[in-house]
Write a protein that holds these residues in place. Structure first.
Motif, PDB file in Angstrom:
ATOM      1  N   ILE A  37      16.519  25.723   5.341  1.00  0.00           N
ATOM      2  CA  ILE A  37      16.067  25.922   7.271  1.00  0.00           C
ATOM      3  C   ILE A  37      14.844  27.125   7.360  1.00  0.00           C
ATOM      4  O   ILE A  37      14.943  28.109   8.630  1.00  0.00           O
ATOM      5  CB  ILE A  37      17.107  26.638   8.613  1.00  0.00           C
ATOM      6  CG1 ILE A  37      17.885  27.168   7.301  1.00  0.00           C
ATOM      7  CG2 ILE A  37      18.009  24.532   8.650  1.00  0.00           C
ATOM      8  CD1 ILE A  37      19.359  27.666   8.381  1.00  0.00           C
ATOM      9  N   LEU A  40      12.445  28.225  11.658  1.00  0.00           N
ATOM     10  CA  LEU A  40      13.039  28.462  12.680  1.00  0.00           C
ATOM     11  C   LEU A  40      12.175  29.221  13.069  1.00  0.00           C
ATOM     12  O   LEU A  40      12.379  28.904  14.677  1.00  0.00           O
ATOM     13  CB  LEU A  40      14.474  28.687  12.659  1.00  0.00           C
ATOM     14  CG  LEU A  40      15.116  27.406  12.462  1.00  0.00           C
ATOM     15  CD1 LEU A  40      16.439  28.143  12.535  1.00  0.00           C
ATOM     16  CD2 LEU A  40      15.068  26.502  13.027  1.00  0.00           C
ATOM     17  N   THR A  48      21.797  29.798  17.134  1.00  0.00           N
ATOM     18  CA  THR A  48      23.116  29.572  15.982  1.00  0.00           C
ATOM     19  C   THR A  48      22.093  28.543  15.803  1.00  0.00           C
ATOM     20  O   THR A  48      21.825  27.583  16.571  1.00  0.00           O
ATOM     21  CB  THR A  48      23.881  30.105  16.369  1.00  0.00           C
ATOM     22  OG1 THR A  48      24.243  31.012  17.098  1.00  0.00           O
ATOM     23  CG2 THR A  48      24.903  29.930  15.701  1.00  0.00           C
ATOM     24  N   VAL A  49      22.266  28.469  14.089  1.00  0.00           N
ATOM     25  CA  VAL A  49      22.327  26.633  13.816  1.00  0.00           C
ATOM     26  C   VAL A  49      23.310  26.183  13.730  1.00  0.00           C
ATOM     27  O   VAL A  49      24.309  26.831  13.019  1.00  0.00           O
ATOM     28  CB  VAL A  49      20.777  27.268  12.743  1.00  0.00           C
ATOM     29  CG1 VAL A  49      21.202  25.945  11.616  1.00  0.00           C
ATOM     30  CG2 VAL A  49      20.087  27.379  12.787  1.00  0.00           C
ATOM     31  N   ALA A  68      20.614  31.931  13.001  1.00  0.00           N
ATOM     32  CA  ALA A  68      19.149  31.229  13.071  1.00  0.00           C
ATOM     33  C   ALA A  68      18.077  32.544  12.176  1.00  0.00           C
ATOM     34  O   ALA A  68      16.696  31.552  11.385  1.00  0.00           O
ATOM     35  CB  ALA A  68      18.394  31.270  14.296  1.00  0.00           C
ATOM     36  N   SER A  86      21.273  18.907  12.219  1.00  0.00           N
ATOM     37  CA  SER A  86      21.485  19.978  12.295  1.00  0.00           C
ATOM     38  C   SER A  86      20.133  20.390  13.883  1.00  0.00           C
ATOM     39  O   SER A  86      19.838  19.517  13.748  1.00  0.00           O
ATOM     40  CB  SER A  86      20.531  21.114  11.384  1.00  0.00           C
ATOM     41  OG  SER A  86      20.510  22.284  11.277  1.00  0.00           O
ATOM     42  N   VAL A  88      19.504  24.287  16.247  1.00  0.00           N
ATOM     43  CA  VAL A  88      19.862  25.240  16.436  1.00  0.00           C
ATOM     44  C   VAL A  88      19.360  25.228  18.195  1.00  0.00           C
ATOM     45  O   VAL A  88      18.598  25.041  18.711  1.00  0.00           O
ATOM     46  CB  VAL A  88      18.140  26.226  16.062  1.00  0.00           C
ATOM     47  CG1 VAL A  88      16.782  25.234  16.849  1.00  0.00           C
ATOM     48  CG2 VAL A  88      18.732  27.475  16.753  1.00  0.00           C
ATOM     49  N   SER A 114      16.422  21.031  16.892  1.00  0.00           N
ATOM     50  CA  SER A 114      17.007  19.278  15.487  1.00  0.00           C
ATOM     51  C   SER A 114      15.929  19.377  14.956  1.00  0.00           C
ATOM     52  O   SER A 114      15.078  18.632  15.135  1.00  0.00           O
ATOM     53  CB  SER A 114      18.446  18.577  17.023  1.00  0.00           C
ATOM     54  OG  SER A 114      17.241  17.792  17.327  1.00  0.00           O
ATOM     55  N   TYR A 132      12.555  20.836  12.592  1.00  0.00           N
ATOM     56  CA  TYR A 132      12.876  21.135  13.237  1.00  0.00           C
ATOM     57  C   TYR A 132      12.145  20.305  14.419  1.00  0.00           C
ATOM     58  O   TYR A 132      10.650  20.551  14.079  1.00  0.00           O
ATOM     59  CB  TYR A 132      13.760  22.236  13.875  1.00  0.00           C
ATOM     60  CG  TYR A 132      14.500  22.389  12.918  1.00  0.00           C
ATOM     61  CD1 TYR A 132      16.180  22.397  13.844  1.00  0.00           C
ATOM     62  CD2 TYR A 132      15.112  22.887  11.624  1.00  0.00           C
ATOM     63  CE1 TYR A 132      16.828  22.813  13.137  1.00  0.00           C
ATOM     64  CE2 TYR A 132      15.984  23.735  11.149  1.00  0.00           C
ATOM     65  CZ  TYR A 132      17.015  23.390  12.230  1.00  0.00           C
ATOM     66  OH  TYR A 132      18.303  23.633  11.131  1.00  0.00           O
TER      67      TYR A 132
END
Length: 182
Positions: A37, A40, A48-49, A68, A86, A88, A114, A132
């Motif tokens: 990830i 971000l 938060t993820v 994150a 997923s 965030v 996401s 994302y």
């Protein structure tokens, strides 16, 4: 020397019996799924993820909630096909037990990012690189009958409503429900 050799043999035999080794068929052994990830920072979200792993029937197999700034999440799973989803999010977002993200009642929606991806865990390590995507819209409401420089809604109350209130991590689809923000 004989006692040392027997001890080494017994330790080696117990290790081989208790785990998957390179000397046997490795297909039934679990694999490591690494969900990267790293992108971000571009979202500008400091939150938060939530990462969820789902089987072919859409049932949650595993999941993690991480800050994150974390670069990856690791899951140890049986070798099979999965969906990794997923999102965030920040303060006004909650998750249901079945991994649906929704906006708290009466609150403004967060800036949600996401992704959802099909993954096959087939080897010792499988890497899923999360990309994302933006899952929100910024809306500015203006009162056209007010002169420039005046308060657009002085003495008024504006309510924004919608028929969709969240996101399903399995496929990043929206799900129905009442969204209401005053």
């Amino acid at each position: 020397m004989k006692r040392y050799s027997i001890g080494v043999f017994l330790v080696a035999a117990s290790v081989l019996a208790a785990s998957c080794t390179v000397l046997e068929e490795r297909t039934p052994c679990p694999g490591e799924l690494v969900v990267d990830i790293p992108d971000l920072n571009r979202t500008g979200v400091d939150g938060t993820v939530q990462v969820g792993v789902f089987d072919g029937m859409g049932n949650k197999v595993d999941g993690a909630l991480v800050p994150a700034g974390q670069d990856s999440v690791v899951f140890i799973l049986p070798k099979d096909d999965y969906v990794v989803g997923s999102a965030v999010f920040q303060d006004n977002t909650l998750f249901t037990a079945d991994e649906r993200l929704f906006v708290k009642a009466g609150e403004q929606s967060d800036r949600v990012w996401s992704f959802s991806e099909n993954v096959t865990v087939s080897g010792e390590q499988t890497v899923c690189r999360g990309t994302y995507h933006k899952q929100y819209s910024l809306i500015t409401v203006k009162n056209a009958s007010v002169a420039a420089g005046e308060d657009d809604f002085f003495g008024m109350e504006v309510t924004v409503t919608g028929r969709w209130c969240g996101l399903d991590l399995r496929d990043c689809s929206s799900f129905p429900g009442e969204f209401r923000y005053v």
